[in-house]
Design an enzyme around this catalytic site. Sequence first.
Site: not given
Length: 524
Positions: A504, A96, A230, A88, A499, A234, A93
């Site tokens: 939302e 990346k 992925y 990672c 908002h 990615e 992670c």
Amino acid sequence: MAAMATAVAALRRRGGLFRWRARAPAGCVRSAAQAAAGLQDYDLLVIGGGSGGLACAKEAAQLGRNVAVVDYVDPSPRGTRWGLGGTCVNVGCIPKKLMHQAALLGSMIRDACHYGWEVAEPVPHDWKKMAEAVQNYVKSLNWGHLMQLRDKKVKYFNIKASFVNEHTIRGVTNGGKETLISADQIVIATGGRPKYPMHIEGALEYGITSDDIFWLKESPGKTLVVGASYVALECAGFLAGLGLDSTVMMRSIPLRGFDQQMASLVTEHMAAHGTRFLRGCTPLCVRKLPDSRLQVTWKDHASGREDTGTFDTVLWAIGRVPETASLNLEKAGVSVNPSSQKIPVDARETTSVPHIYAIGDVAEGRPELTPTAILAGKLLARRLFGKSSVLMDYDNVPTTVFTPLEYGCVGLSEEEAVARHGEEHIEVYHAYYKPLEFTVAERDASQCYIKMVCLREPPQPVVGLHFLGPSAGEVMQGFALGIKCGASYAQLMQTVGIHPTCAEEVAKLHISKRSGQDPTVTGC
Ligand code: FAD
Ligand code: NA7
């Protein structure tokens, strides 16, 4: 050294040496013979200093135990090396997400013009500068991990471990020096490494993997990414975002295991924003041309034809191999699944040997994600040394795919929900939406889409949530808590949105797929 190991094993089998040493105070018991043989003794030995291993070791040390971590990184076939922290931190992670961020900034610079910033065109990107900054940050994390281990009094060994017996490992340093380490409990957290298609001529010689891409000093240039899960999407996504020519070679479907409607939208968005897709194709060989470029030949399975293309870089992202082969697990009696090469574990993360555990990517059936490895490691340490009985819950683990348009999800895909509960018992609420930020910037929002999968019976518990849009990870984290707590569609409809945000839109979902109404949302 071997004779000493045998003697130690014999003693241990008789129950003498191990029990005596395990009761001794932390870090101060070493007989002359043991010291001469480089023997150590710990309550817990963790093999692998990545996400899971470090978390487990630090937690156990915090609980007052005498803990050692061994970590060793074999350089990639290309010669890339890195420090403490595992996949990672070094080749996953972290670099990346930072390169993804670099790519997103490119889009934001284009947006900025619409918002009145006068940015001189073109805006070139300097790979070297980005890579150096990312690599320096990663190196600071390596250092940070070392310091944390020191502060928590976890003994760190930079050695490659393999089992001698069920309580002892042999560690070998870079220079070939051997150490024997024994412990009461052992945790295997060795993760995995990228796979190479060894049957393809030139694959190993000329290709790179995710172990190399983040450490390249120079731009990879025109890149072919092979694979469609992925990691592949990615990498292809950020390369395209940085302005590089990026092609994905996909042999079947994108993002296997993820909701396939969402996966299609992800690739549709990538294709519309600069990534080329070679669908239904598999590579046959890679050859180096006199000008150092790589010529790839592939088969197009639809037409049956062979085709070729020229690239500067070929990146294999075709899956990962668990790091179990060199552990000598048979010496400890730890079973391995021969087809996956992963270590089967029970709900307590116990392997076939009661005092040996496996966590993270190396364990069979676990999500290959950092936060699951970390939490599993912490919980394991608390069960072993903290009188806890709390087990890791692998259900409803949220995750995000950091493609140019991010895809976050938690719970079941629509296909899984249908397979598990039957179509007649599922209600799917969905909507296309336009992030406010996209309007002034005149950005295309065709693939911004949300889907909530619920059981049909009121109050309609949510069993899956899928969000495609900006900052998907940030949006999903809070909803993941709600779903973990058993949130229903009825409760979500009573939740007031914030908002104006993209999140939302989740609280506004009101069109069910079954209704057949148009899910294209307009206005506030
Ligand atoms: P690792 O972190 O891989 O650590 C294992 C360590 O053990 C390594 O340092 C290894 O060198 C060492 N080791 C192996 N064998 C031995 C041995 N015999 N002796 C001593 N040491 C040994 N996850 C996410 O949650 N989010 C993301 O965005 C994400 N992105 C990713 C992107 C990429 C490109 C990749 C490849 C992975 C990504 N992951 C992501 C997955 C994540 O990195 C892994 O799930 C996680 O690192 C697994 O942790 P681990 O502790 O099981 O193993
Ligand atoms: P995955 O999730 O195992 O996916 C492998 C991808 O590569 C998938 O699209 C495969 O296609 C494809 N693949 C596999 N073998 C080949 C060959 N020989 N040729 C062409 N394409 C191939 O691997 P990732 O590396 O993306 O991710 C692994 C984990 O690492 C992930 O869970 C993250 O947590 C980190 P298929 O669908 O099988 O047709």
